[in-house]
Motif scaffolding. Structure first.
Motif, PDB file in Angstrom:
ATOM      1  N   LEU A  61       0.842  -1.194   0.000  1.00  0.00           N
ATOM      2  CA  LEU A  61       0.000   0.000   0.000  1.00  0.00           C
ATOM      3  C   LEU A  61       0.879   1.247   0.000  1.00  0.00           C
ATOM      4  O   LEU A  61       2.105   1.157   0.070  1.00  0.00           O
ATOM      5  CB  LEU A  61      -0.928  -0.025   1.213  1.00  0.00           C
ATOM      6  N   GLN A  68      -1.641  -5.835   0.807  1.00  0.00           N
ATOM      7  CA  GLN A  68      -2.982  -6.370   0.609  1.00  0.00           C
ATOM      8  C   GLN A  68      -2.941  -7.413  -0.499  1.00  0.00           C
ATOM      9  O   GLN A  68      -2.143  -7.304  -1.439  1.00  0.00           O
ATOM     10  CB  GLN A  68      -3.928  -5.233   0.224  1.00  0.00           C
ATOM     11  N   GLU A  87      -6.170  -5.286   4.837  1.00  0.00           N
ATOM     12  CA  GLU A  87      -4.773  -4.898   4.951  1.00  0.00           C
ATOM     13  C   GLU A  87      -4.056  -5.830   5.919  1.00  0.00           C
ATOM     14  O   GLU A  87      -4.614  -6.261   6.910  1.00  0.00           O
ATOM     15  CB  GLU A  87      -4.662  -3.455   5.450  1.00  0.00           C
TER      16      GLU A  87
END
Length: 127
Positions: A61, A68, A87
């Motif tokens: 991310l 993720q 996440e």
């Protein structure tokens, strides 16, 4: 290696090369509309060819301490790792992240083959 083993090995190698070529060819024509469909199809073809239980494609991310699952595939009757794309904290799998940062290809074929210093990964991938 006997004659039959050599032919079987060559046949397997040829099939593997065909799979790689087809995967690359399919991604040459991919766009944002069919990307996810093509990625799932490719993971399935690769997973079935190599007789994997499951496969994951992760991405980091904007905050690189989180990642993720972008896409996952699992064999029929094998439970997916995650039901939804949530996440995951990078520090939970330090050995794997070190390997990725060294630009190493990482394939975990079996939980019992995970290195001893990857104790956190053993726990994560055993779920």
């Amino acid at each position: 290696m006997g004659y039959e083993d050599k032919n079987t090995s060559n046949g397997y190698s040829n099939e593997c090369l065909k799979l790689i070529n087809n995967t690359f060819q399919n991604f040459f024509d991919v766009d944002s509309i069919n990307y996810e469909i093509e990625l799932k199809k490719s993971l399935e073809e690769i997973g079935l060819f190599f007789d994997f239980d499951r496969m994951y494609v992760y991405y980091f991310l904007e905050d690189p301490s989180f990642m993720q699952i972008e896409c996952q595939w699992n064999k029929k009757d094998i439970k997916p790792k995650r039901e939804s794309n949530e996440e995951e904290v990078v520090y939970a799998i330090p050995w794997l992240i070190r390997e990725i940062k060294k630009d190493n290809f990482v394939a975990i074929n079996n939980v019992v083959e995970i290195p001893i210093d990857a104790i956190f990964e053993t726990e994560v991938f055993s779920m």
